[in-house]
Motif scaffolding. Structure first.
Motif, short mmCIF file in Angstrom:
data_model
loop_
_atom_site.label_atom_id
_atom_site.label_comp_id
_atom_site.label_asym_id
_atom_site.label_seq_id
_atom_site.Cartn_x
_atom_site.Cartn_y
_atom_site.Cartn_z
N GLN A 1 -45.50 -5.88 -33.44
CA GLN A 1 -44.38 -4.94 -33.45
C GLN A 1 -43.59 -5.00 -34.75
OE1 GLN A 1 -42.16 -4.77 -29.78
NE2 GLN A 1 -40.37 -3.83 -30.74
N SER B 1 -43.35 -1.76 -37.15
CA SER B 1 -42.03 -1.16 -37.38
C SER B 1 -41.60 -1.23 -38.84
CB SER B 1 -40.98 -1.85 -36.50
OG SER B 1 -41.27 -1.68 -35.13
N ARG C 1 -38.87 -7.63 -26.58
CA ARG C 1 -37.43 -7.90 -26.64
C ARG C 1 -37.10 -8.81 -27.81
NH1 ARG C 1 -35.99 -8.23 -20.09
NH2 ARG C 1 -36.54 -6.03 -19.73
N ASN D 1 -37.41 -6.63 -30.96
CA ASN D 1 -36.26 -5.74 -31.12
C ASN D 1 -35.05 -6.50 -31.65
OD1 ASN D 1 -37.52 -3.37 -30.35
ND2 ASN D 1 -36.94 -3.56 -28.20
N TYR D 2 -34.88 -7.74 -31.17
CA TYR D 2 -33.76 -8.55 -31.67
C TYR D 2 -33.93 -8.81 -33.17
CZ TYR D 2 -29.70 -11.23 -30.14
OH TYR D 2 -28.41 -11.66 -29.91
N LEU E 1 -31.43 0.38 -31.94
CA LEU E 1 -32.14 -0.40 -30.94
C LEU E 1 -31.16 -1.02 -29.95
CD1 LEU E 1 -34.67 -2.34 -33.21
CD2 LEU E 1 -35.17 -0.40 -31.72
N TYR F 1 -30.86 -4.14 -27.88
CA TYR F 1 -31.59 -5.40 -27.90
C TYR F 1 -30.81 -6.56 -27.28
CZ TYR F 1 -28.69 -6.38 -32.01
OH TYR F 1 -27.63 -6.58 -32.87
#
Length: 460
Positions: free
Chosen positions: A179, A183, A346, A349-350, A361, A363
């Motif tokens: 991810q 991204s 998760r 995303n953080y 986001l 997060y």
């Protein structure tokens, strides 16, 4: 005379063989070096030997001289993400490192929930494996090892992400790296250094635990097993310390289940461990971790909740972040929830929000902020609620309320925008509220953005 000449000839040959420039295993072909940094390339050679290093991304000649202890280290500036590049290291011998990428490097550490992969039957990894051909993701798998003293090297090598090696790699680590790469477009190096069952003490330098009476007393309550180490510092010495010259972006961590019995010392232990790693790396890198999931720990029904509370308090430590996974559990009798891809998302995303500045986001899970008493009800205020709170499948669950006697009873909870009103007809003068504060609680309260509300208690 011939025997003497032969002896010295053999001796010179041996000296020549051992004097060759050598590198630690983490410096090798296919590695990822941290972008826009001053990274270290180091190794061993003959004392006072002159070493020349040439890198593929600029024309600088880096020259260093080995110490009388036969060690050397060069500091090299890296550009923005890209590659592949080569690195040439010349001395009495020459080493050519190929297919070197510049990008982001993350350590993936902890115990079994970080280690878990298709080797342990994880369905998500098996399904993903055929698609796991990605030259922008690199794996470095540190083997399980212990030592009573800090070590210089580990027995491992960098490999390009491929279906076979992905099957043996941390599922959370892989999906996290995938991810981040998707991204940002940056190549990602993942260092897999974890060991199922290990308490945090073994990942913490031994002197830190030894010199703190509270931590030392808690560590002495650890129960030895035949499956993993329990002696303080042993995994740190063999599996973390050898990496600390290698520049990283940060760490992701999933551990805590083996410290449930000593939850009272965990916040202090955990934050000391994080601090010790940062000092060893000489970098205040981000440290993102997973709160342990609901699980039936036996007769004491809140020890797991108390450990999760200690983890929550640890987020006050600088540059840390915690993801809540109370909704990602398929069986509270299995300490290994299988939804690792969702956990990794998760964490990613953080990191994307906090480390890479990606906006938009959601997060952070909602967390308790404060409460106020309104006649026979208690209103709970939260942080990290961008819009409103929602409950899935009915009224909010897992709320308990108590009066001055401290006896908690099930409570009715009503959502009021970003707050919750909690009450019970059996408690006329409420004092405190608990939410999700049991080992196995899987509450149905979320932010509208889909993140579960973290457990809390207002009593101390």
């Amino acid at each position: 005379m011939k025997k003497v000449i032969l002896f010295f000839s053999v001796l010179l040959a041996l000296v020549g063989a051992t004097a060759k420039v050598q590198l630690p295993s983490i410096i090798g072909s296919h590695m990822v070096l941290q972008q826009k940094s001053t990274v270290k390339i180091w190794g061993w050679s003959a004392p006072a030997e002159k070493i020349n290093i040439q890198v593929g991304w600029d024309t600088t000649n880096y020259n260093v001289t080995a110490s009388r202890g036969a060690r050397w280290v060069a500091e090299i500036k890296t550009p923005a993400a890209g590659g592949p590049y080569t690195i040439k290291i010349k001395a009495s011998n020459e080493i050519l490192l190929e297919d070197v990428m510049i990008g982001e490097v993350w350590v993936c550490s902890g115990q079994s929930n970080m280690e878990w992969s298709a080797d342990q039957g994880l369905k998500q990894s098996k399904e993903e494996s055929p698609n796991a051909n990605n030259k922008s993701i690199r794996f470095f798998y540190v083997p399980k090892s212990t030592s009573s003293t800090p070590q210089d090297d580990v027995k491992a090598q960098w490999v390009v992400c491929n279906p076979e090696d992905m099957l043996h790699f941390s599922a959370i680590g892989y999906f996290f790296g995938k991810q981040i790469n998707a991204s940002t477009g940056f190549p990602v190096g993942l260092i897999n250094s974890n060991w199922g069952g290990t308490p945090a003490e073994v990942w913490t330098p031994g002197e830190i635990v030894q010199n703190d009476p509270d931590l030392r007393n808690a560590s002495e309550k650890l129960v030895p097993t035949q499956w993993w180490p329990y002696v303080r510092g042993e995994a740190y010495n063999a599996m973390i310390y050898p990496l600390t010259n290698f520049e990283i972006a940060g760490t992701i961590w999933y551990q805590g289940e083996s410290n449930v019995g000593t939850h009272y010392a965990y916040q202090r232990l955990f934050t000391n461990m994080i601090d010790s790693w940062r000092k060893a790396w000489n970098k205040n890198f981000p440290f993102y971790f997973v709160q342990i999931a609901p699980y039936n720990y036996g007769e004491n029904h809140i020890n797991g909740a108390l450990l999760r509370e200690a983890q929550t308090r640890s987020t006050s430590f600088p540059k840390t972040g915690m993801v809540v996974v109370s909704d990602l559990v398929d069986n509270v009798k299995d300490i290994h929830p299988t939804l690792k891809k969702e956990v990794a998302a998760r964490l990613a995303n953080y990191a994307l929000a906090e480390t890479y500045g990606v906006s938009g986001l959601s997060y952070k899970s909602p967390v308790y902020a404060s409460h106020s008493i309104e006649k026979n009800k208690i209103r709970i205020q939260f942080e990290n609620v961008p819009t409103v709170l929602i409950s899935k499948g009915g009224e909010p669950t897992d709320f308990y309320i108590a009066g001055a006697d401290g006896f908690f009873v099930p409570a009715k909870a009503v959502i009021d925008g970003k707050t919750i009103l909690v009450s019970s007809k059996n408690v006329k003068d409420p004092v405190d509220v608990r939410f999700g504060f049991t080992n196995t609680a899987m509450p149905n309260l979320f932010s509208q953005e889909g993140l579960p509300v973290n457990l809390f208690r207002t009593d101390k």
